[in-house]
Write an enzyme that holds these catalytic residues in place. Sequence first.
Site, PDB file in Angstrom:
ATOM      1  CG  ASP A  45      -2.189   0.857   0.913  1.00  0.00           C
ATOM      2  OD1 ASP A  45      -2.140   1.657  -0.047  1.00  0.00           O
ATOM      3  OD2 ASP A  45      -3.198   0.768   1.639  1.00  0.00           O
TER       4      ASP A  45
HETATM    5  C1  BGC Z   1      -5.024   3.171   0.048  1.00  0.00           C
HETATM    6  C2  BGC Z   1      -5.210   2.113  -0.994  1.00  0.00           C
HETATM    7  C3  BGC Z   1      -5.071   2.696  -2.369  1.00  0.00           C
HETATM    8  C4  BGC Z   1      -3.729   3.381  -2.482  1.00  0.00           C
HETATM    9  C5  BGC Z   1      -3.434   3.951  -3.856  1.00  0.00           C
HETATM   10  C6  BGC Z   1      -3.798   4.019  -0.187  1.00  0.00           C
HETATM   11  O1  BGC Z   1      -3.773   5.131   0.647  1.00  0.00           O
HETATM   12  O2  BGC Z   1      -4.973   2.572   1.323  1.00  0.00           O
HETATM   13  O3  BGC Z   1      -6.446   1.491  -0.819  1.00  0.00           O
HETATM   14  O4  BGC Z   1      -5.230   1.707  -3.344  1.00  0.00           O
HETATM   15  O5  BGC Z   1      -3.682   4.424  -1.527  1.00  0.00           O
HETATM   16  O6  BGC Z   1      -4.164   5.070  -4.138  1.00  0.00           O
END
Ligand code: BGC
Length: 754
Positions: free
Chosen positions: A282
């Site tokens: 993530d």
């Molecule tokens: C989130 C994810 C997301 C990623 C990319 C993160 O802050 O937890 O769910 O896919 O950002 O945007």
Amino acid sequence: MKKFFAFVLAFVALTAAANTDEAKMNKFIDNLMSKMTLQEKLGQLNLPVSGEIVTGSAKSSDVAEKIKKGQVGGLFNLKGVDKIREVQQIAVEQSRLHIPLFFGMDVIHGYETVFPIPLALSMSWDIDAIRNSAHVAAVESTADGISWTFSPMVDICRDARWGRMAEGAGEDPYLGSMIAKAMVEGYQGNDLAAKNTMMACVKHFALYGAAEAGRDYNTADMSHTRMFNEYFPPYKAAAEAGAGSFMTSFNTVDYIPSTGNKWLMTTVLRDMWGFKGFVVTDYTAISEMIAHGMGDLQTVSALALNAGTDMDMVADGFLGTLEKSLNEGKVSMAAIDAACRRILEAKYKLGLFEDPYRYLDTKRAKTEIYTDEHRAAARKLATETFVLLENSDNLLPLKKQGKIAIVGPLADTRTNMPGTWSVAAAMDKYKTVREAMVEAVKGKAEVLYAKGCNICYDSVMEKNSTMFGREMRDNRDADVMREEAVKVAQQADVIVACMGEPSEMTGESSCRTNLEILDAQKDLLTALKATGKPIVLLNFSGRATVMNWEKENFNTILNVWFGGSETGDAICDVVFGDVAPSGHLSASMPKSVGQLPLYYAQLNTGRPCKTWFSKFTSNYLDVDNAPLYPFGYGQSYTTFSYSAPSISSTTMKEDGSVTVSVKVTNTGNYDGAEVVQLYIRDLVGSISRPVAELKDFKRINLKKGESQVVTFTITADKLKFYDNDLNYICEPGDFNVMVGPNSRDVQTLTFTLQ
Ligand code: BGC
């Protein structure tokens, strides 16, 4: 027999073809990797932020320089074919080995045609329609250059304080697994290289929805028994459906951040479940391990790679430190090669080596996005997600006549309708509820409007809950706004109140400790009630909220969540009775935030509470244990009656089955859909077993007066669970089978597994 041989031959042929395909891919990648430098390999593991490109020109950005040097594997959240093509050209034409990038995006519940938020989708229990929503999202995304989505989010959530409950399928492992599988199938289809399919990314592995105190990014901790029985099933189902990638979660699991957790990423995901794709972190999850107390950037990057994590989203840990770690013997070349290979395999499977511009067709972008067909699918599915909580006066459906006052902070906002995580939404194309209603009743009724109040009195809280262009604060005096609404209401025959949460009050970093109606809205509703006019309460939310006050004061409540781009029309379809509501709760709605975490599939205690309050039993002094509305609950305009269920036998062998049948009749005055649910309880086990577990359901359409016999087949698989040694077993003994329209109102039969 002939058929059998034909089947075997077809199977052998398919397997052989798959093997030759795989051999071809391996040869291609072996050859490519033999030419790659270490830095180029690490480049494939790098997923930097595309922010600079979004605001500036792709060509002149710092990312462009990195792409030329082969230091970037992919980019995400960049919208538009032209922009993406420009970046792809840099990779393909100006980098030494011409390796194409892949382009990802948070396409969470649709692209420009936005479907209801995932929590709402799960309220439909319509697995085929949910699969189709993912397919539509893939068609539109790939038409616009995106071939990788950071979805489905399959984290089980039983604590509605957590804002990201909006992004998942609620509290139940069985329903969650069905949806996880369907979403992967919808996105990926049968062929990842097809122009209209995209790669799924299952997130957030693992347990993110169990964040302590419902606070985002917080610690999750539970027994492995609970993980395997209750929280892991949707991830496993998605892996088994062939998901191309997984995303790590921000939280710790067994005190180790997921991103650096080898047991999770390798032992469970790859070794036990056979996952063959790649794992991306993530956002900055590698560097966040520093704050978790796992060491400096070099240490945590090595930890992540050694755990089985392949791609670094934004942290710059892999590209920046793995070479040093390799030289110091902290990571192996084999581990770097394995990660690099997995990324290249994904690109190969997406068909990008064959044609890097495969998803960059400007014609498709013009004709396949936000089409009438897609919008119709989104509108229909949205109507299935609305949950009718109360309608005791049969006020709904409304007639298209007289004067209708539409009021409330959510009545005339466009940007809040799609719901959280709608990155690709084209807001100005969507209607507000008010606009849709004016159209729906044109020539038949008059629609009056007043906003009536802000989201809440506290402007700072409202600002924090309405970010990313969803702001809607009205700076007028609160009394003036409320009085205006009361005047409007007094002129009307009926009031439709659009209340609840704005869309950014759920989603990432949007947790709440109080889930009751917000102050300004409560005051407005009180004032509206005093007019004596009938009130339809439409409640918007991205989570299960506490609605005791609403239930006590209003007889007509429709929970509409966030219905996507077609929300306005879908609401009118239901409010005016073209479609009867059929949504059923996928999350128990609490009576008090103090009950959280709340879910129906609990273990019994040694002192179960039979009647509240009872001293020395498991209960609270101030609120009973039951939810306000149970899991599975949802009314319609029509009514359904259930016959006494029957079972084909009261005994079952482990390799056999029993069937349970129940006749369901539409006894009301409208055509409608019902979700018939089957729960099982294992009465005695080697470990304590939940009081009920959803094991099957059928969503059926019944015309008024029509009946259907619904039959469920129970095999050993529905009786199995993970014991404390993580053996997946079923145990002989007695089982309860419960059938009904929700988890509370069930009829029970028993049988014995021999
Ligand atoms: C989130 C994810 C997301 C990623 C990319 C993160 O802050 O937890 O769910 O896919 O950002 O945007």
